[in-house]
Scaffold this active site. Sequence first.
Site, PDB file in Angstrom:
ATOM      1  N   ARG A 100       0.870  -1.185   0.000  1.00 57.48           N
ATOM      2  CA  ARG A 100       0.000   0.000   0.000  1.00 57.48           C
ATOM      3  C   ARG A 100       0.898   1.223   0.000  1.00 57.48           C
ATOM      4  NH1 ARG A 100      -5.414   1.310   3.435  1.00 57.48           N
ATOM      5  NH2 ARG A 100      -6.145  -0.065   1.796  1.00 57.48           N
ATOM      6  N   HIS A 127      -7.397   0.834  -6.423  1.00 58.84           N
ATOM      7  CA  HIS A 127      -7.614  -0.058  -5.277  1.00 58.84           C
ATOM      8  C   HIS A 127      -8.335  -1.310  -5.800  1.00 58.84           C
ATOM      9  CE1 HIS A 127      -7.763  -1.425  -1.308  1.00 58.84           C
ATOM     10  NE2 HIS A 127      -8.636  -0.594  -0.757  1.00 58.84           N
ATOM     11  N   GLN A 130     -10.095  -4.016  -3.461  1.00 55.28           N
ATOM     12  CA  GLN A 130     -11.394  -3.595  -2.939  1.00 55.28           C
ATOM     13  C   GLN A 130     -12.468  -3.759  -4.009  1.00 55.28           C
ATOM     14  OE1 GLN A 130     -12.301  -2.138   0.299  1.00 55.28           O
ATOM     15  NE2 GLN A 130     -14.283  -2.710  -0.565  1.00 55.28           N
ATOM     16  N   ASP A 218     -17.387   7.126  -1.596  1.00 48.81           N
ATOM     17  CA  ASP A 218     -16.124   7.028  -0.850  1.00 48.81           C
ATOM     18  C   ASP A 218     -15.872   8.399  -0.230  1.00 48.81           C
ATOM     19  OD1 ASP A 218     -13.640   6.201   0.092  1.00 48.81           O
ATOM     20  OD2 ASP A 218     -12.658   6.144  -1.869  1.00 48.81           O
ATOM     21  N   CYS A 258     -16.430   1.434   0.457  1.00 49.81           N
ATOM     22  CA  CYS A 258     -15.251   0.608   0.762  1.00 49.81           C
ATOM     23  C   CYS A 258     -14.845   0.724   2.230  1.00 49.81           C
ATOM     24  CB  CYS A 258     -14.087   0.997  -0.148  1.00 49.81           C
ATOM     25  SG  CYS A 258     -13.543   2.707   0.030  1.00 49.81           S
ATOM     26  N   ARG A 286     -13.390  -8.866   1.071  1.00 51.46           N
ATOM     27  CA  ARG A 286     -11.963  -8.612   0.851  1.00 51.46           C
ATOM     28  C   ARG A 286     -11.179  -9.902   1.071  1.00 51.46           C
ATOM     29  NH1 ARG A 286      -9.995  -3.483   1.251  1.00 51.46           N
ATOM     30  NH2 ARG A 286      -8.155  -4.502   0.405  1.00 51.46           N
TER      31      ARG A 286
HETATM   32  N1  NVA Z   1     -10.093   6.574  -1.482  1.00 51.32           N
HETATM   33  C1  NVA Z   1      -9.759   6.131  -0.171  1.00 51.32           C
HETATM   34  C2  NVA Z   1      -9.944   4.654  -0.052  1.00 51.32           C
HETATM   35  C3  NVA Z   1      -9.633   4.083   1.297  1.00 51.32           C
HETATM   36  C4  NVA Z   1      -9.814   2.616   1.369  1.00 51.32           C
HETATM   37  C5  NVA Z   1      -8.323   6.505   0.154  1.00 51.32           C
HETATM   38  O1  NVA Z   1      -7.459   6.336  -0.717  1.00 51.32           O
HETATM   39  O2  NVA Z   1      -8.070   7.005   1.241  1.00 51.32           O
HETATM   40  N1   CP Z   2     -11.303  -0.327   2.323  1.00 50.27           N
HETATM   41  C1   CP Z   2     -10.032  -0.366   2.768  1.00 50.27           C
HETATM   42  O1   CP Z   2      -9.085  -0.567   1.998  1.00 50.27           O
HETATM   43  O2   CP Z   2      -9.909  -0.187   4.096  1.00 50.27           O
HETATM   44  P1   CP Z   2      -8.553  -0.001   4.933  1.00 50.27           P
HETATM   45  O3   CP Z   2      -7.992   1.352   4.557  1.00 50.27           O
HETATM   46  O4   CP Z   2      -8.984  -0.082   6.353  1.00 50.27           O
HETATM   47  O5   CP Z   2      -7.599  -1.091   4.560  1.00 50.27           O
END
Ligand code: NVA
Ligand code: CP
Length: 299
Positions: A100, A127, A130, A218, A258, A286
């Site tokens: 990540r 992502h 997800q 989101d 998500c 997931r």
């Molecule tokens: N768009 C959000 C998704 C989190 C799972 C982010 O990147 O923070």
């Molecule tokens: N939806 C998702 O990726 O959640 P986290 O940021 O908690 O991993």
Amino acid sequence: MTRHFIGFKDLGPEHCHKVLERAREMKATGYRGKLLDGKVIAMIFEKASTRTRLSFEVGIRQLGGQTIFMTPAESQLGRSEPLRDTARVISRYCDGMVVRTFGQEKLDELMQYGSLPVVNALTDQGHPCQVLADILTIYERDRDLSRVRVAWIGDGNNMANSWMEAAVYFPFELSLACPSGYEPDPALVRSYQAAGAKIFLTQDPKQGIAGANYVNTDVWASMGQEAEQREREKAFKGFCVDEALMALAAPDAKFMHCLPAHRGEEVSEGVLEGPNSIIFDEAENRLHAQKAILEWIFS
Ligand code: NVA
Ligand code: CP
């Protein structure tokens, strides 16, 4: 050849469907296996996570493997050791990397210099884990995805990008309603449309949600964009998925997110906690979707 999962393109049309079906089967049977017996997966996370970290750590254990979790704060990554060196070091110890990070180019560097499978656990650009889990959440309700209309209401962000990419490989219709200045990259939209994705864009959330069977949103400011929160709150006025907006979707439309969610911003408390919210099925899926991806990579 080393298999990576950076996006749906890596699976291609054939494996997208196979992995989805396998994930459904793994969920139905509570699958446990030995595929990753003796294997150690490095989990490199440069951003916070609850679901992604837990679901990967649990899924890898359920397949017989082990994980090591690493963040910049307690590794040399946070002290400017080049990623290309880290990639080569990890490749001498481990069997795979779940990553990540911020820019997608970091995944490219890990793949170029490392010799292990790399799984995209979220970048600023996408992502896909997800979205595969979300498609599983739809698929277990609607087996014929060509009859499904998905709406995306909000930021043209990493999640929106992965939904658009998925629309190339899965036959649902996707409408995205994003405020002016927060739309996805037009070149990306065009390339997915040219590849066959049924993508429609609007700046009007009412138009975007009309007739949708599954309504997604989101956060308005993703991780790394916290300083833009106030400015985004202004730009996203009218984009809160509340009861009035949901009333314009198809009858019995499901609400998806998500997570983590900001109640009262991108979604009302009532919709998030309402009977048509399927957010925790998405979270559970997931685990199953990622186990199917890991099986595709390592078998
Ligand atoms: N768009 C959000 C998704 C989190 C799972 C982010 O990147 O923070
Ligand atoms: N939806 C998702 O990726 O959640 P986290 O940021 O908690 O991993």
